[in-house]
Structures are given as structure tokens and as C-alpha cells.
Design a protein around this motif. Sequence first.
Motif: not given
Length: 89
Positions: A1-20
Motif C-alpha cells: 500500500m502506497s503512502l498516497s493510497f493510505a492518505l486517500a483512505i484517511g481523507k475519505q474516512a474523515i470526510t465520511v465521518a464529518l458528513m454523517v
Amino acid sequence: MSLSFALAIGKQAITVALMVAAPVLLVSMVVGLLISIFQAATQIQEQTLTFVPKVIAVVVVFIVLGSWMAKTLIQFTQTMFSNINLIVK
């Protein structure tokens, strides 16, 4: 898993958490502010007065937006499960 992929997953998780969480938190904050203004105007200093209206407002938000929240979380979970082979590598 690359660093950019891990950051993308983290960003998506935070975005979903904030949206909900945002609708529930915003409604709770607005109801609390309105009750605080009412308490200041009437000089009623009862601490438990804010609890019941906040709970009712949060329940209403869950009833109205609960299906959207569930769909958003399910979509995110399905995305994570579909990308599990990229995460494990």
C-alpha cells in the motif's frame, strides 16, 4: 500500500465521518444556542432544560436523515471491502 493510497483512505474516512456527524451536531448546537438565549432572556437557570429538546431534535434528525447516513456508511464500507486486496499488499 502506497503512502498516497493510505492518505486517500484517511481523507475519505474523515470526510465520511464529518458528513454523517455534521447534521446531528449542527442541530444539537443550534437547539442548545436557542435554549440558552431563551434562558438568558427569561432568567431561568435550569441546567436540565436543554437536555430534552436536544434529545428530541437529535432523534428527529436521525429519523429524517438516518437512511442517508446509513447509505453513506454502507457505501464507504463497501468501498473499503472492495479495496481490501490493495490495502493488504
